[in-house]
Design an enzyme around this catalytic site. Structure first.
Site, mmCIF file in Angstrom:
data_model
loop_
_atom_site.group_PDB
_atom_site.id
_atom_site.type_symbol
_atom_site.label_atom_id
_atom_site.label_comp_id
_atom_site.label_asym_id
_atom_site.label_seq_id
_atom_site.Cartn_x
_atom_site.Cartn_y
_atom_site.Cartn_z
ATOM 1 N N GLU A 41 0.945 -1.123 -0.296
ATOM 2 C CA GLU A 41 -0.244 0.384 0.368
ATOM 3 C C GLU A 41 0.595 1.238 -0.438
ATOM 4 O OE1 GLU A 41 -2.603 0.617 -0.230
ATOM 5 O OE2 GLU A 41 -3.666 -2.335 -0.473
ATOM 6 N N TYR A 124 -6.396 6.398 4.436
ATOM 7 C CA TYR A 124 -6.769 5.693 3.059
ATOM 8 C C TYR A 124 -5.970 4.614 3.283
ATOM 9 C CZ TYR A 124 -5.365 2.993 -0.363
ATOM 10 O OH TYR A 124 -5.364 1.077 -1.962
ATOM 11 N N ASP A 142 -9.891 6.571 -2.069
ATOM 12 C CA ASP A 142 -8.431 7.072 -2.693
ATOM 13 C C ASP A 142 -9.303 7.852 -3.960
ATOM 14 O OD1 ASP A 142 -9.409 4.598 -4.837
ATOM 15 O OD2 ASP A 142 -7.534 4.126 -4.775
#
Length: 387
Positions: A41, A124, A142
DNA sequence: AATGCGGGGTG
DNA sequence: CACCCAGCATT
């Protein structure tokens, strides 16, 4: 949002079965191990997955566990990150790894608040890890999710404003699958990049077509609403203040096309940024300045002040240069024309035959010129007081 | 709320 | 070339 429970259920099923058939085969989708999800991520922030993949593989080989990352050599870590950009991400990764080792005994925290507290992890990323690794129903909002959601419901809020996040959160929290929250988030991400793309959405292939308000009204391309983040271009000018013996200033009319068409301006010449910076720093008038064609010969130039003016797409940086003519001189009328004239500060001054002279309040002045007149006003008043 | 931070892809 | 993109920390 007024969807029934049944409708939401069907929405989730349509989305998730599409995902099961069409999801991108990414290396980090073979696991839910929080360490690996976390790294993937972070690497994926503002970065295309195709770019990320080789970095991810190398990273996992070199730092297979959070302990190895916590003890990573700074230079080696940065070297591995070389070319990915946003290098503070790499520095923050190590700091966060040390936090996990020290504070959580090496075990990645399993609740949103603790995940969010780690260095480099924002809303996020925290939601992505929480949903994918720990099955928490947190929408990972996002750019993709905002685009898809704004089209689904024709949401007019500006996605470039941070305050819009809570609006998307409200909708997505109702929609998210409680059973497969991680897949739900990733399904919307894949859908956003593969189908619901910014410029040419493939609505005919979209599993959510029947739910989509924008598709129904044909306004897909109106969403998401985003204020253009225009990077204003910096331009540098010298603005020449030429005053005659009557206290009037020499102005020119701008061309009838383009920016500030037909408005009046002090003579401007553009100059390189470096010259401008030097001039406003030490007051030295650049030798490179091109002096405009003026009705009188000039003996001296003096730097007075600088100011800026923002347009929608340009930022003007202006340095005022006072031109000092030889002794006194009179207005040379024959040198003036329709687009050049002497302009007085106020309209109470009369000409020899009793007509009021042209004052600055009678002509359209470009924005920067108004500011410049104000600056010159202040300078003159200051001088008057000293007398 | 605004800004800085990289780099690559797209139309 | 302008715009876009799986954000976050800092101010």
């Amino acid at each position: 949002m007024d969807w029934s429970k049944n409708q939401i259920k069907e929405f989730q099923q349509d989305l998730l079965s599409w995902y099961d058939d069409n999801k991108k085969p990414l290396p980090w989708r073979k696991t839910t191990e929080p360490y690996k999800i976390w790294i993937s991520e972070i690497m994926s922030q503002q970065t295309q997955v195709e770019t990320v993949m080789p970095y991810y593989e190398r990273f996992m080989k070199k730092y297979p566990t959070i302990e190895t990352l916590a003890q990573a050599d700074d230079a080696e870590l940065l070297k591995l990150w070389e070319g990915l950009g946003y290098y503070s991400r790499a520095r923050n990764l190590k700091i966060a790894a040390q936090e996990v080792v020290d504070k959580y005994n090496g075990k990645f925290p399993d609740n949103l608040a603790d995940i969010l507290s780690l260095k480099g992890i924002g809303p996020y990323t925290a939601a992505a890890i929480a949903s994918i690794s720990f099955g928490l129903a947190e929408p990972a909002i996002d750019g993709n999710l905002m685009r898809v959601t704004s089209r689904l419901f024709e949401l007019d809020c500006d996605i470039s404003k941070s305050s819009s996040r809570k609006i998307f959160d409200g909708y997505l929290r109702k929609l998210i699958s409680k059973k497969r929250p991680g897949d739900f988030n990733q399904a919307l991400m894949d859908l956003g990049s593969l189908v619901c793309s910014p410029k040419s959405p493939k609505c005919e292939a979209c599993p959510l077509l029947n739910y989509c308000a924008a598709a129904a009204s044909g306004k897909q391309l109106n969403y998401p609403v985003k204020t253009k983040k225009i990077k204003q271009k910096d331009l540098y000018f010298t603005a020449f203040a030429l005053e005659n013996s009557l206290g009037e200033y020499y102005l020119e009319k701008r061309p009838s096309k383009g920016l500030l068409a037909d408005m009046w301006t002090f003579p401007l010449t553009e100059l390189p940024a470096a010259d401008f910076e030097k001039m406003i720093t030490d007051g030295s008038v650049s030798k490179n300045i091109v002096i405009p064609e003026l009705p009188e010969s000039i003996s001296k130039m003096e730097y007075i002040a600088n100011f800026t003016h923002i347009f929608s797409h340009q930022k003007w940086n202006l340095a005022i240069i006072k031109l000092k003519p030889e002794e006194t001189f009179e207005v040379a009328d024959e040198l003036l024309s329709e687009d050049k004239m002497w302009v007085h500060f106020d309209s109470k001054v009369l000409t020899e035959n009793g007509q009021p002279k042209v004052s600055r309040s009678q002509i359209p002045l470009a924005g920067p010129q108004v500011k410049m007149f104000e600056i010159l006003d202040k300078k003159n008043k200051k001088i008057d007081l000293l007398k």
